[in-house]
Design a protein around this motif. Structure first.
Motif, PDB file in Angstrom:
ATOM      1  N   VAL A 122       0.824  -1.208   0.000  1.00  0.00           N
ATOM      2  CA  VAL A 122       0.000   0.000   0.000  1.00  0.00           C
ATOM      3  C   VAL A 122       0.856   1.256   0.000  1.00  0.00           C
ATOM      4  O   VAL A 122       0.657   2.167  -0.809  1.00  0.00           O
ATOM      5  CB  VAL A 122      -0.943   0.017   1.221  1.00  0.00           C
ATOM      6  CG1 VAL A 122      -1.785   1.294   1.217  1.00  0.00           C
ATOM      7  CG2 VAL A 122      -1.843  -1.207   1.226  1.00  0.00           C
ATOM      8  N   PHE A 123       1.833   1.312   0.915  1.00  0.00           N
ATOM      9  CA  PHE A 123       2.684   2.498   1.044  1.00  0.00           C
ATOM     10  C   PHE A 123       4.146   2.179   0.767  1.00  0.00           C
ATOM     11  O   PHE A 123       5.030   2.779   1.385  1.00  0.00           O
ATOM     12  CB  PHE A 123       2.575   3.070   2.461  1.00  0.00           C
ATOM     13  CG  PHE A 123       1.256   3.699   2.785  1.00  0.00           C
ATOM     14  CD1 PHE A 123       0.802   4.820   2.112  1.00  0.00           C
ATOM     15  CD2 PHE A 123       0.458   3.163   3.788  1.00  0.00           C
ATOM     16  CE1 PHE A 123      -0.412   5.407   2.431  1.00  0.00           C
ATOM     17  CE2 PHE A 123      -0.756   3.735   4.121  1.00  0.00           C
ATOM     18  CZ  PHE A 123      -1.201   4.865   3.432  1.00  0.00           C
ATOM     19  N   VAL A 124       4.391   1.257  -0.135  1.00  0.00           N
ATOM     20  CA  VAL A 124       5.774   0.815  -0.345  1.00  0.00           C
ATOM     21  C   VAL A 124       6.716   1.975  -0.650  1.00  0.00           C
ATOM     22  O   VAL A 124       7.892   1.956  -0.278  1.00  0.00           O
ATOM     23  CB  VAL A 124       5.827  -0.253  -1.459  1.00  0.00           C
ATOM     24  CG1 VAL A 124       5.427   0.338  -2.812  1.00  0.00           C
ATOM     25  CG2 VAL A 124       7.203  -0.906  -1.523  1.00  0.00           C
ATOM     26  N   GLY A 125       6.246   3.025  -1.276  1.00  0.00           N
ATOM     27  CA  GLY A 125       7.074   4.188  -1.572  1.00  0.00           C
ATOM     28  C   GLY A 125       6.781   5.371  -0.677  1.00  0.00           C
ATOM     29  O   GLY A 125       7.232   6.492  -0.941  1.00  0.00           O
ATOM     30  N   GLY A 126       6.019   5.128   0.393  1.00  0.00           N
ATOM     31  CA  GLY A 126       5.633   6.204   1.287  1.00  0.00           C
ATOM     32  C   GLY A 126       4.360   6.902   0.828  1.00  0.00           C
ATOM     33  O   GLY A 126       3.868   6.666  -0.278  1.00  0.00           O
ATOM     34  N   VAL A 127       3.843   7.776   1.675  1.00  0.00           N
ATOM     35  CA  VAL A 127       2.609   8.494   1.353  1.00  0.00           C
ATOM     36  C   VAL A 127       2.781   9.338   0.100  1.00  0.00           C
ATOM     37  O   VAL A 127       1.877   9.425  -0.741  1.00  0.00           O
ATOM     38  CB  VAL A 127       2.178   9.384   2.537  1.00  0.00           C
ATOM     39  CG1 VAL A 127       0.986  10.258   2.140  1.00  0.00           C
ATOM     40  CG2 VAL A 127       1.826   8.537   3.750  1.00  0.00           C
ATOM     41  N   SER A 128       3.933   9.948  -0.052  1.00  0.00           N
ATOM     42  CA  SER A 128       4.157  10.834  -1.201  1.00  0.00           C
ATOM     43  C   SER A 128       4.070  10.101  -2.531  1.00  0.00           C
ATOM     44  O   SER A 128       3.803  10.717  -3.567  1.00  0.00           O
ATOM     45  CB  SER A 128       5.522  11.515  -1.079  1.00  0.00           C
ATOM     46  OG  SER A 128       6.568  10.554  -1.072  1.00  0.00           O
ATOM     47  N   ALA A 129       4.286   8.792  -2.512  1.00  0.00           N
ATOM     48  CA  ALA A 129       4.254   8.010  -3.755  1.00  0.00           C
ATOM     49  C   ALA A 129       2.830   7.788  -4.252  1.00  0.00           C
ATOM     50  O   ALA A 129       2.626   7.447  -5.421  1.00  0.00           O
ATOM     51  CB  ALA A 129       4.945   6.671  -3.553  1.00  0.00           C
ATOM     52  N   VAL A 130       1.840   7.967  -3.363  1.00  0.00           N
ATOM     53  CA  VAL A 130       0.452   7.736  -3.771  1.00  0.00           C
ATOM     54  C   VAL A 130      -0.409   8.998  -3.720  1.00  0.00           C
ATOM     55  O   VAL A 130      -1.353   9.131  -4.502  1.00  0.00           O
ATOM     56  CB  VAL A 130      -0.208   6.639  -2.893  1.00  0.00           C
ATOM     57  CG1 VAL A 130       0.459   5.305  -3.146  1.00  0.00           C
ATOM     58  CG2 VAL A 130      -0.151   7.004  -1.412  1.00  0.00           C
TER      59      VAL A 130
END
Length: 301
Positions: A254-262
């Motif tokens: 879900v957040f593999v790249g952090g919040v900024s990625a989504v």
């Protein structure tokens, strides 16, 4: 808490549905294919429904019920607010994450309940701190990763886009990603997806072209482990394990790249492609678990 006739009428009220109604129906249809004959007979009698839809037809009832005056006590029982730190650290802790209102309770095994009361209990199994008994709806909820996460209210506070439409991250995991796999949002879509997860059969040509199934392939070899040591007397620890398992996907997917990625991103492309196998696995897993849980209940009454 038992429902009055007036509360029972609230079955027809609309409401927000975790996994989307189609997702909950899919979990229920998978379970329908794996329950024992005695379990099927027991719940069809309990729910006064002898059709193949007897579980799917009530799979989403707990959502609108939570928005009624009688059912508002249960509105917070659809999730657990894991106060972890994704994507660097994920985990569920009951003492930390389950508030005074609790997370699961159950009335299905109360021998003193009348049949009509059992029917209502089967449709809305509430959640309390000390008893984790997921039946029909809540067992489906626990398979959705963001129902086991506190960050931005389980993703509800994270704006995203999907195919150009504005929505939020939680909704994408509830509905858009599951529907991208099943090919639609209808009960027919749910039935078809469940069939594909169970046997690989397709009821119509819009579903995924290649899937693992519970009766063959990777899922078959994993299924026994999904219900390892299942016991009604150890419901809390079993549920905690399942919630922890789902919560792990918050970090890994879900957040593999952090919040900024989504955040503010359109998630209908590669993000969905990556998430689809996780969602399919969770549907299969929770459907199979629901079947075995209902078997345990039917055997105990």
């Amino acid at each position: 808490m038992l429902l009055s006739a007036a509360a029972a009428a609230s079955l027809l009220l609309p409401g927000v549905r975790a996994w989307g109604a189609m997702g909950h129906e899919t979990v229920a249809y998978v379970a329908t294919d794996f329950v024992a004959a005695r379990t099927r007979d027991y719940f069809q009698d309990l729910l006064a429904d002898t059709s193949a839809d007897y579980l799917a037809a009530v799979a989403s009832w707990a959502d609108p019920y939570g928005h009624t005056e009688a059912g508002k006590f249960s509105s917070g029982f659809h999730y657990i607010d894991a106060q972890d730190s994704p994507p660097s650290s994920c985990g569920v802790d009951l003492a930390r994450d389950c508030g005074e209102g609790g997370c699961i309770t159950n009335r299905l095994l109360d021998a003193d309940l009348e049949s009509s009361e059992r029917q209502m209990a089967a449709k809305v199994c509430t959640i309390a701190l000390r008893i984790y008994l997921m039946v029909i709806h809540f067992l489906g909820d626990i398979g959705q990763p963001l129902h086991n996460e506190n960050l931005e209210e389980g993703g509800n506070g994270i704006p995203v886009e999907y195919s150009g439409d504005e929505t939020n991250l939680h909704h994408v995991w509830d509905s858009e990603i599951p529907e991208s796999v099943s090919g639609g949002s209808s009960m027919l879509s749910a039935r078809s997806w469940a069939a594909s997860l169970t046997t690989g059969a397709y009821l119509f040509p819009f579903g995924p072209k290649r899937v693992h199934t519970i009766k063959s392939g990777i899922y078959e070899s994993q299924a026994a482990g999904w219900v390892n040591e299942l016991s009604l007397t150890d419901a809390q620890n079993i549920a905690l394990g399942w919630a922890t398992e789902s919560n792990a996907y918050v970090c890994s997917t879900v957040f593999v790249g952090g919040v900024s990625a989504v955040e503010d991103q359109d998630l209908s492309g590669d993000y969905t492609t990556t998430a689809q196998p996780v969602v399919s696995l969770q549907m299969a897993k929770q459907g199979y678990r629901l079947a075995k849980w209902l078997d345990a209940i039917a055997s105990a009454v």
